[in-house]
Design an enzyme around this catalytic site. Structure first.
Site, PDB file in Angstrom:
ATOM      1  N   ASN A  92      -6.383   8.700 -13.432  1.00  0.00           N
ATOM      2  CA  ASN A  92      -5.642  10.045 -11.933  1.00  0.00           C
ATOM      3  C   ASN A  92      -4.379  10.073 -11.712  1.00  0.00           C
ATOM      4  OD1 ASN A  92      -3.936   7.070 -10.943  1.00  0.00           O
ATOM      5  ND2 ASN A  92      -6.061   6.290 -11.303  1.00  0.00           N
ATOM      6  N   LYS A 140     -10.159  -6.993   1.137  1.00  0.00           N
ATOM      7  CA  LYS A 140      -9.188  -8.175  -0.415  1.00  0.00           C
ATOM      8  C   LYS A 140      -8.928  -9.356  -0.160  1.00  0.00           C
ATOM      9  CE  LYS A 140      -8.909  -2.939  -2.426  1.00  0.00           C
ATOM     10  NZ  LYS A 140      -9.331  -2.871  -3.263  1.00  0.00           N
TER      11      LYS A 140
HETATM   12  O1  C5P Z   1      -8.940   0.218  -2.627  1.00  0.00           O
HETATM   13  P1  C5P Z   1      -8.210  -0.009  -2.706  1.00  0.00           P
HETATM   14  O2  C5P Z   1      -7.714   1.227  -4.283  1.00  0.00           O
HETATM   15  O3  C5P Z   1      -7.848   1.702  -2.148  1.00  0.00           O
HETATM   16  O4  C5P Z   1      -7.034  -0.725  -2.751  1.00  0.00           O
HETATM   17  C1  C5P Z   1      -5.444  -0.648  -3.234  1.00  0.00           C
HETATM   18  C2  C5P Z   1      -5.276  -1.746  -3.971  1.00  0.00           C
HETATM   19  O5  C5P Z   1      -6.277  -2.568  -4.258  1.00  0.00           O
HETATM   20  C3  C5P Z   1      -3.571  -1.644  -5.099  1.00  0.00           C
HETATM   21  O6  C5P Z   1      -3.298  -2.335  -4.767  1.00  0.00           O
HETATM   22  C4  C5P Z   1      -5.176  -2.460  -6.030  1.00  0.00           C
HETATM   23  O7  C5P Z   1      -3.969  -1.869  -6.930  1.00  0.00           O
HETATM   24  C5  C5P Z   1      -6.338  -2.842  -5.788  1.00  0.00           C
HETATM   25  N1  C5P Z   1      -6.848  -2.275  -6.474  1.00  0.00           N
HETATM   26  C6  C5P Z   1      -7.180  -3.405  -8.158  1.00  0.00           C
HETATM   27  N2  C5P Z   1      -8.119  -3.250  -8.345  1.00  0.00           N
HETATM   28  C7  C5P Z   1      -8.987  -1.588  -8.876  1.00  0.00           C
HETATM   29  C8  C5P Z   1      -8.806  -1.489  -7.666  1.00  0.00           C
HETATM   30  C9  C5P Z   1      -7.845  -1.676  -6.299  1.00  0.00           C
HETATM   31  O8  C5P Z   1      -6.547  -4.131  -8.395  1.00  0.00           O
HETATM   32  N3  C5P Z   1     -10.274  -2.302  -8.925  1.00  0.00           N
END
Ligand code: C5P
Length: 398
Positions: free
Chosen positions: A208, A341
């Protein structure tokens, strides 16, 4: 920055010893005084005369030097310093340290000291990768020895890989980090940053556009407030900050393992843009074009590292901070995300292309906690990081 600090510098026997001369200069420029120790092997690479001339102090070479034994002795020499630095630290010297051997002045000082020790390893890549060296490193880390480097790159022996000693300026930054006083000194904070690369086959991956800029700025700001920062970074385009413990990873699974290994911690900040999916079974051979049509990639869900850590029944960091990059309904989505989360704070931002935030130098964030949402004005990513670091400091020191 290092005014009045007294560094005992042990120079081991490696070609990188020439950089120790520059290190002496840099330390003095910052106001530190250097007491140099040269091993027998070190003398093959730099002369005692150049070391003592640069340090402006006698160079210590012998365990059984009667004059210095009478004057202060090796025990006192090892303890009069504010920090012991070993640069270059050879495989042999680290093996001695790990075993507790004391058969020359350098190893005896290292065994006798009660002062923090920072080592800057330097060796051939095979020696660095050898299981014996890696075992010794684990032992030394367990003993509380600090490391700076090694870096990856071309070496005097003509090979390429990890093993090059950190540059003098990096060693100075790591030394400064040891003395840093601030509201976060004594606190250990894990920061994830950058994108992840999810392998398709040995040469292709899914990635990404995260540059790692915001996570890097957060790690730097926390370190500047005195925190011991473990910086777990995917393949970012910006360089990691100096003075933090850098753990490079590629994939989400590697990032998760690195985070687990870095805990326990007082706080964790998850700024990485972790891929949501990985290729279910990445091929160990390069996929070929075939007459049978296009390959089909099957995906598997990656672990949500933030969610997992937030829900840890034991050993959860006292403060867990997530980031939420959204393109619409930022506040609603991020508020829901915080609850889903299970983290304490979410730093939310609008990354729709019109904002220019993704990959840019500025950010406009909203800090969401159980107390509600707080909009911060648009400012540089460094300033967002410093403001967040100050908030973290006040939350941890309340
Ligand atoms: O779900 P999303 O990607 O929007 O969430 C963002 C947050 O979750 C960020 O803090 C990212 O570092 C963390 N994250 C994570 N592991 C993942 C996906 C996101 O720690 N697999």
């Amino acid at each position: 920055m290092l005014a009045g600090k007294h560094i005992l510098l042990i120079i081991g026997g490696g070609i990188a010893a020439y950089k120790a001369l520059e290190l002496i200069r840099r330390l003095q420029e910052k106001g530190a005084s250097v007491a140099p120790v040269l091993t027998r092997a070190g003398e093959e690479f730099v002369t005692p005369l150049s070391v003592s001339a640069l340090a402006g102090a006698p160079v210590h070479r012998d365990l059984f030097d009667l004059t210095s034994e009478a004057e202060m002795g090796h025990i006192q020499l090892s303890r009069s310093a504010d920090l012991v630095v070993v640069a270059p630290a050879t495989a042999d010297l680290m093996a001695k340290m790990a075993q507790g051997l004391a058969n020359d002045l350098a190893s005896t000082l290292l065994l006798a000291t009660d002062t923090p020790v920072l080592v800057a390893p330097a060796m051939n890549v095979r020696m660095w990768k050898h299981p014996a060296t890696q075992r010794n490193i684990e032992v030394l880390k367990g003993d509380g020895i600090y490391f700076v480097g090694p870096n990856e790159g071309g070496m005097a022996c003509g090979e390429f890989g990890p093993g090059r000693m950190a540059e003098p300026e990096e060693i100075v930054a790591a030394i400064a980090a040891q003395f840093r006083q601030g509201p976060l000194s004594g606190k250990r904070i894990v920061v994830t940053s950058g994108p992840t690369h999810e392998p398709i086959d040995p040469v292709r991956y899914i990635a990404n556009r995260s540059s790692g800029a915001q996570g890097t700025a957060v790690a730097r700001a926390l370190s500047e407030l005195g925190a011991e920062v473990v910086f777990i970074t995917g393949p970012a385009t910006v360089r990691p900050p100096k003075g933090v413990d850098v753990v490079p990873v590629e994939s989400a699974l590697e990032m998760q393992a690195a985070v687990e290994a870095a805990l326990p911690a007082d706080a964790a900040v998850f700024a990485a843009a972790v891929a949501d999916w990985r290729v279910a079974s990445a091929s160990d051979r390069k996929l070929k074009k075939s007459k049978d049509g296009l390959p089909t990639l099957e995906f598997a869900e990656n672990p949500d590292i933030l969610k997992t850590v937030s829900h840890m029944p034991q050993g959860r960091p006292g403060l867990v901070v997530g980031f939420a990059a959204e393109t619409n309904d930022v506040l609603d989505n991020a508020t829901a995300k915080r609850l889903r989360k299970g983290c304490d704070w979410i730093v939310a931002n609008d990354v729709s292309p019109a904002t220019g935030i993704m990959g840019g130098s500025e950010n406009a964030v909203t800090l969401i906690s159980e107390d509600g949402a707080e909009d911060w004005p648009r400012m540089g990513k460094d300033e967002v990081a410093r403001k967040l670091a100050r908030r973290i400091a006040s939350a941890l020191t309340d």
